[in-house]
Design an enzyme around this catalytic site. Structure first.
Site, mmCIF file in Angstrom:
data_model
loop_
_atom_site.group_PDB
_atom_site.id
_atom_site.type_symbol
_atom_site.label_atom_id
_atom_site.label_comp_id
_atom_site.label_asym_id
_atom_site.label_seq_id
_atom_site.Cartn_x
_atom_site.Cartn_y
_atom_site.Cartn_z
ATOM 1 N N SER A 8 -3.115 -17.975 0.960
ATOM 2 C CA SER A 8 -2.886 -16.609 1.416
ATOM 3 C C SER A 8 -1.544 -16.523 2.152
ATOM 4 O O SER A 8 -0.497 -16.802 1.574
ATOM 5 C CB SER A 8 -4.061 -16.153 2.268
ATOM 6 O OG SER A 8 -3.974 -14.779 2.570
ATOM 7 N N ASP A 65 14.984 -5.113 12.817
ATOM 8 C CA ASP A 65 15.962 -6.177 12.600
ATOM 9 C C ASP A 65 15.294 -7.520 12.318
ATOM 10 O O ASP A 65 15.842 -8.579 12.650
ATOM 11 C CB ASP A 65 16.908 -6.288 13.795
ATOM 12 C CG ASP A 65 16.184 -6.609 15.108
ATOM 13 O OD1 ASP A 65 14.937 -6.533 15.138
ATOM 14 O OD2 ASP A 65 16.879 -6.922 16.102
ATOM 15 N N HIS A 75 -10.255 -13.979 -3.345
ATOM 16 C CA HIS A 75 -9.142 -14.429 -2.518
ATOM 17 C C HIS A 75 -9.426 -15.766 -1.830
ATOM 18 O O HIS A 75 -8.511 -16.568 -1.633
ATOM 19 C CB HIS A 75 -8.853 -13.355 -1.451
ATOM 20 C CG HIS A 75 -7.650 -13.625 -0.620
ATOM 21 N ND1 HIS A 75 -6.360 -13.576 -1.128
ATOM 22 C CD2 HIS A 75 -7.517 -13.959 0.696
ATOM 23 C CE1 HIS A 75 -5.499 -13.848 -0.169
ATOM 24 N NE2 HIS A 75 -6.169 -14.091 0.947
#
Length: 436
Positions: free
Chosen positions: A150, A359, A412
């Protein structure tokens, strides 16, 4: 940069596997190597018969962000396969497990701006810097192998971008990220996957809709407190959907709903068992780093701006209205969570600053990845609720020397359910075997 390490003087036996603890003192900010240090913990596993052998390392990068590495109780799953030819290093990524853990208590000495600045150092770029600093001590001069599950797959691609010389080979399960798509694009795709999992869930459990409708009515008419002290809201109930994208997760949610309400001499009441187990199925109080940094794992020179919350408005069916069908949400973080979960409330201002941060450094080097020579084998799960298959395939085409196995066999958390088989197939794939 100099770092220090201390090791346990004795090996610990865990169900036939020998384990050694490692603690490393590493910079919080690698641009200020002599500044504040944090502790990073790793657990090394070896078979007794291999303890004297010079085996290579396989380093595991846990999913998340914000979760410590697994605590194995037996020699099973992918670890069993790995220990046949590796020493396994289970890394508690910075801020998790025993690695200077992050929570509202550990951050309470800082104001909101200080908390946000501190937390900005806990993404995949610094996790990989930690790994390289550790490799310099445990495997000096020799590259090692890595396995990412993951979010761990995000760490693998960062490693391949920034320090490929440290890698012998790499494996990814359920975690090939887009190299360039924004958090907003990712959530537009994953909301559709969550819708599909909702359809599957309510088709499998035909009475689940009625169970939820009764529970929602009860929540709207009564103040229900969870074992952790919060009032249980409908929005919070929807968060259980993070489990329906996991193997056996749908069953766990359904069985919990079956026991939600009980009849007493004083009328219908919420079952205390539900109140306790519900809190145990969500990690936001215990693993706040997941809520604080989840959206930032997609950010490169851009702010997330609460992307999941904004994109949700494009799918109004998730905004519950009385009398309308109830839908679970998935792996999405919402600003109201920092108003409702007790252990997130003290971090609300920092979360707002992190959501506005524009940023964030770039995580991936597309040029480096295109010419990658490190063998990479990845398992892509076509029905994965958490990762958009199209984006995984898109990235796979942009990374040199990457082979993938596309399968619908697993959800998953496949590595947790059938890890021995999955890792064995990926090792074979990396070494040239043709999969059937």
């Amino acid at each position: 940069m100099q770092s220090e390490t201390t090791q346990a003087t004795q090996l610990i036996t865990l169900a036939g596997v020998l384990a050694r603890k490692h603690n490393f003192s590493l910079p919080l900010d690698y641009s200020q190597a002599d500044g504040e240090q944090i502790l990073v913990f790793a657990r090394e596993l070896t078979l007794p018969e291999n303890v004297a052998k010079q085996l290579p390392y396989l380093v595991f990068f846990q999913g998340g962000p914000g979760f410590g590495a697994m605590r194995p109780a037996a020699n099973g799953g992918w670890i069993k396969r790995a220990l046949k030819e590796y020493k396994v290093l289970l890394l508690d990524q910075r801020g998790t497990g025993l690695s200077t853990p992050i929570n509202y208590l550990s951050l309470q000495h800082l104001d909101a701006a200080g908390q946000a600045e501190y937390l900005s150092h806990f993404r995949a770029d610094n996790i990989v810097r930690d790994a390289e600093a550790i490799r310099a001590q445990l495997s000096p001069g020799s590259p090692w192998s890595i396995l990412g599950q993951s979010f761990g797959g995000f760490c693998v691609l960062r490693y391949l971008s920034a320090a490929p010389e440290g890698l012998l080979e790499a494996y990814i399960t359920g975690g090939i990220p887009s190299l360039s798509r924004s958090a907003e694009e990712v959530y537009r795709a994953t909301y559709l996957r969550v819708l599909a999992k909702n359809r599957d869930f309510f088709a499998r459990f035909p009475d689940a809709g009625e169970l939820i409708a009764k529970l929602v009515t009860y929540l709207q008419d009564n103040e229900v407190l969870l074992a952790t002290g919060e009032r249980l809201t409908v929005e919070m109930l929807q968060l259980l959907g993070i489990n329906i994208g996991m193997e056996q997760g749908g069953e766990s949610v359904y069985y919990l709903l079956e026991q939600a309400l009980i009849e007493t001499q004083n009328g219908t009441r919420l079952n205390p068992l539900f109140a306790a187990q519900f809190s145990g199925m969500l990690d936001y109080n215990t693993n706040p780093l997941f809520a604080l940094l989840h959206e930032s794992i997609y950010c490169q020179q851009a702010a997330s701006g609460w992307a999941a919350h904004r994109v949700r408005q494009q799918y109004p069916e998730f905004n519950y209205l009385s009398g309308e069908p109830f839908l679970f949400t998935g792996e999405m973080i919402y600003p109201w969570m920092f108003e409702q979960f007790n252990n997130l409330k003290p971090l609300q201002a920092a979360a707002e600053l992190l959501a506005a941060k524009d940023d964030w450094p770039a995580l991936y080097d597309a040029g480096q990845l295109k010419q990658n020579r490190v063998p990479v084998a990845a398992a892509i799960y076509s029905e994965d609720m958490f990762v958009e298959m199209r984006y995984s395939l898109e990235t796979a085409a942009q990374v040199g020397n990457l082979k993938y196995w596309l399968t619908s066999e697993y959800e998953h958390n496949g590595i947790r359910m059938d890890g021995e088989q999955i890792l064995d197939r990926l090792i074979a794939l990396n070494r040239g075997a043709r999969l059937r």
